[in-house]
Design a protein around this motif. Structure first.
Motif, short mmCIF file in Angstrom:
data_model
loop_
_atom_site.label_atom_id
_atom_site.label_comp_id
_atom_site.label_asym_id
_atom_site.label_seq_id
_atom_site.Cartn_x
_atom_site.Cartn_y
_atom_site.Cartn_z
N GLN A 108 30.85 11.58 11.98
CA GLN A 108 30.08 12.07 13.10
C GLN A 108 28.80 12.04 12.93
O GLN A 108 27.96 12.43 11.86
N ASN A 109 28.08 11.37 13.96
CA ASN A 109 26.59 11.36 13.92
C ASN A 109 26.13 12.31 14.86
O ASN A 109 25.93 12.30 16.08
N ARG A 110 25.57 13.36 14.27
CA ARG A 110 24.98 14.41 15.24
C ARG A 110 23.95 14.13 15.92
O ARG A 110 22.79 13.64 15.46
N LEU A 111 23.74 14.62 17.32
CA LEU A 111 22.71 14.27 18.07
C LEU A 111 21.76 15.33 18.23
O LEU A 111 20.58 15.39 18.67
N ASP A 112 22.15 16.52 17.99
CA ASP A 112 21.52 17.92 18.03
C ASP A 112 20.47 18.20 16.61
O ASP A 112 19.54 18.47 16.75
N ASN A 113 21.39 17.40 15.76
CA ASN A 113 20.70 17.80 14.56
C ASN A 113 21.12 16.91 13.34
O ASN A 113 22.34 16.79 12.80
N ALA A 114 20.29 15.69 12.96
CA ALA A 114 20.88 14.68 12.13
C ALA A 114 21.20 15.07 10.77
O ALA A 114 22.17 14.38 10.28
N THR A 115 20.63 16.23 10.17
CA THR A 115 21.08 16.68 8.99
C THR A 115 22.68 17.23 9.08
O THR A 115 23.10 17.07 7.95
N SER A 116 23.09 17.30 10.19
CA SER A 116 24.55 17.95 10.09
C SER A 116 25.48 16.81 10.20
O SER A 116 26.35 17.05 10.44
N SER A 117 24.94 15.48 10.38
CA SER A 117 25.99 14.26 10.43
C SER A 117 27.06 14.61 9.28
O SER A 117 26.19 14.98 8.36
N ALA A 118 28.32 14.04 9.37
CA ALA A 118 29.16 14.19 8.29
C ALA A 118 30.01 13.13 8.38
O ALA A 118 30.09 12.30 9.24
N THR A 119 30.74 12.75 7.20
CA THR A 119 31.76 11.80 7.11
C THR A 119 33.10 12.78 6.66
O THR A 119 33.02 13.31 5.45
N ILE A 120 33.87 12.70 7.30
CA ILE A 120 35.32 13.70 6.97
C ILE A 120 36.33 12.66 6.58
O ILE A 120 36.91 11.79 7.22
N LYS A 121 37.15 12.99 5.68
CA LYS A 121 38.30 12.22 5.03
C LYS A 121 39.18 13.42 5.07
O LYS A 121 39.39 14.61 4.58
N SER A 122 40.70 13.16 5.55
CA SER A 122 41.53 13.88 5.70
C SER A 122 42.92 13.36 5.36
O SER A 122 43.16 12.28 5.97
N PHE A 123 43.74 14.38 5.05
CA PHE A 123 45.25 13.81 4.48
C PHE A 123 46.08 15.04 5.09
O PHE A 123 46.05 16.26 4.93
N ASP A 124 47.06 14.57 6.04
CA ASP A 124 48.20 15.28 6.60
C ASP A 124 49.62 14.91 6.04
O ASP A 124 49.62 13.87 6.26
N LEU A 125 50.47 15.85 5.74
CA LEU A 125 51.71 15.54 5.28
C LEU A 125 52.72 16.66 5.86
O LEU A 125 52.60 17.78 5.53
N ASP A 126 53.57 16.33 6.71
CA ASP A 126 54.60 17.27 7.45
C ASP A 126 55.97 16.70 7.26
O ASP A 126 56.44 15.80 7.52
N MET A 127 56.81 17.86 6.86
CA MET A 127 58.36 17.59 6.95
C MET A 127 58.64 18.40 8.22
O MET A 127 58.45 19.59 8.57
N VAL A 128 59.51 17.48 8.91
CA VAL A 128 60.30 17.99 10.10
C VAL A 128 61.92 17.99 10.16
O VAL A 128 62.35 16.95 9.79
N HIS A 129 62.50 19.22 10.39
CA HIS A 129 63.85 19.12 10.22
C HIS A 129 64.40 19.49 11.47
O HIS A 129 63.96 20.54 12.08
N SER A 130 65.21 18.77 12.27
CA SER A 130 66.14 19.09 13.41
C SER A 130 67.43 19.65 12.99
O SER A 130 68.14 19.23 12.25
N LEU A 131 67.32 20.90 13.51
CA LEU A 131 68.59 22.07 13.06
C LEU A 131 69.46 22.13 14.27
O LEU A 131 69.43 21.45 15.18
#
Length: 448
Positions: free
Chosen positions: A306-329
């Motif tokens: 994210q390259n912030r246009l309102d405040n360059a200092t607030s620019s960020a690099t975000i790394k995320s990991f999601d893991l979900d289990m889904v059960h059909s009952l």
């Protein structure tokens, strides 16, 4: 009587030149069954001349044109029949025919529109299920998909204002300004997501899309009375992004083992309060794994800049990991649960965070009239690794619960209302960041 110039004998009837309207209709239907739509067309035209408001004549004409593969004309004739229809059964038949003609002509989006009209006018459950089945078939083969999102939601805390009127820092009390106190009001959200899918082989599907969302707010009289000078438009948010991706299928997948793999990329821009907020880019990879035909795991790893246009200092690099289990009952019930890990690196102490979260959701079996409730809860802990106030590091813990209900029996062209209520509470080691929020969301969702 209806003048029929000697075609009756071609479908096994006596060579009769003058028929009653009922006999002429029988000739027309038998001609369709005998694959002689040109005869049906002539009889239908003769019936229409005798009685211009005759639905059956108009419908027979549309059927004949459809069987002759004159689909654009069949659409026009079908619409004329739909206008003449009064009973739901007649409206269903005409709408269903128009949908089939549009599909045969390559207009899959219009076919879906008329299938929704057919479902809306279905005379019984069997007819409704037939329209829904055809709609789902068109959706599977249609290269372009569009999802719409619309909701109205009253909320007690638009701005994530502090629940504390006063905080203590280094032993000294400070009063929270009115701009930092909760502002209640009503939000209106609209979004769309259009995707074009292009199969390049039995195992590879390319995807291209565009996604947009906007949320506008109207402050309550109580919020205005705080005297902060803020307006609902100050909290307006919008985002627009273009997407590209590929899905890799395993042709031998039977519900157990590694399933599809998804690779995605996106570029976009966001706005807040009417001003440009940031440009962003994102790449992600997702993987499905089946433990059984009723249990699936879904993992996703993403990196976003994210390259912030309102405040360059607030620019960020975000790394995320999601893991979900889904059960059909049984009985269409569904249980899912998962975790989130997210690391945000930034030059801003207010932006750099480390997040760990968990969630669980249960959709119960449909109740009377098809009413379907879903219960969900989530918890996350956010550590602001470089932020401290008065020697105290900031750590937020947030707990949220939602109850949502779908009312499929209250359907308008296949769209049913949904109502959800969400309550959340955030406790922070720094009191000013502690918040509470309660909102109700009223929206619409496709029921098929």
């Amino acid at each position: 009587s209806v003048l029929v110039a000697g075609f009756a004998s071609t479908i096994g009837m006596a060579d009769t030149r003058t028929l009653s309207p009922e006999e002429a209709r029988q000739v027309a239907w038998r001609a369709l069954q005998a694959n002689k739509p040109h005869i049906t067309l002539q009889v239908a035209d003769a019936l229409a001349k005798r009685s211009p408001d005759d639905f059956e004549a108009a419908f027979l004409r549309a059927m004949a044109l459809k069987n002759m593969n004159r689909n654009p004309e069949a659409v026009k004739a079908g619409k004329a029949a739909f206008k003449k229809a009064e009973a739901d059964g007649h409206k269903f038949d005409a709408a269903h025919l128009i949908a089939k003609s549009h599909f045969a002509n390559g207009s899959q989006g219009l076919a879906q529109f008329w299938l929704r009209r057919a479902e809306h006018n279905a005379p019984n459950e069997k007819a409704r299920k037939a329209a829904v089945k055809d709609f789902q078939f068109v959706r599977r083969v249609k290269p372009v998909r569009t999802q719409l999102d619309f909701a109205i939601f009253p909320t007690s805390n638009i701005n994530n204002g502090s629940t504390n009127d006063e905080i203590v820092i280094a032993g000294l009390p400070f009063r929270v300004p009115s701009s930092g106190q909760p502002h209640s009001g009503t939000g209106i959200r609209f979004g769309f997501h259009t995707t074009y899918r292009k199969p390049v082989s039995d195992t590879t599907l390319l995807r291209f899309g565009v996604k947009g969302t906007t949320t506008q707010y109207v402050l309550s009289s109580k919020a205005k009375a705080l005297g902060s000078g803020l307006k609902g438009s100050d909290f307006a948010y919008a985002a627009l992004e273009v997407q590209a991706g590929v899905t890799l299928f395993r042709p031998d997948f039977k519900g157990v083992g590694f399933g599809s793999t998804r690779l995605d990329a996106a570029l976009g821009r966001s706005w807040y309060g009417g001003n440009s907020l940031s440009n962003f880019g994102r790449i992600s990879v997702g993987q499905d794994y089946g433990f059984s035909k009723n249990t699936m795991a879904r993992a996703r790893f993403a990196v976003e800049r994210q390259n912030r246009l309102d405040n360059a200092t607030s620019s960020a690099t975000i790394k995320s990991f999601d893991l979900d289990m889904v059960h059909s009952l049984k009985n269409k019930a569904r249980l899912s649960y998962g975790i989130t890990l997210r690391d945000t690196a930034s030059d801003s102490n207010l932006v750099e965070t480390d997040v760990k979260g968990a969630r669980v959701s249960y959709t119960a079996k449909p109740m009377k009239m098809g009413i379907t409730p879903t219960f969900s809860m989530s918890y996350d802990k956010t550590d602001y690794t470089r932020l401290a106030v008065g020697g105290v590091g900031r750590v937020d813990e947030r707990l949220s619960g939602t109850v949502s209900v779908l009312f499929p029996s209250v359907s308008y062209y296949g769209f049913s209302p949904t109502v959800s209520v969400t309550a959340s509470r955030k406790d922070s080691t720094i009191d000013i960041y502690s918040t509470k929020n309660l909102n109700m969301n009223v929206g619409f969702q496709s029921s098929f």
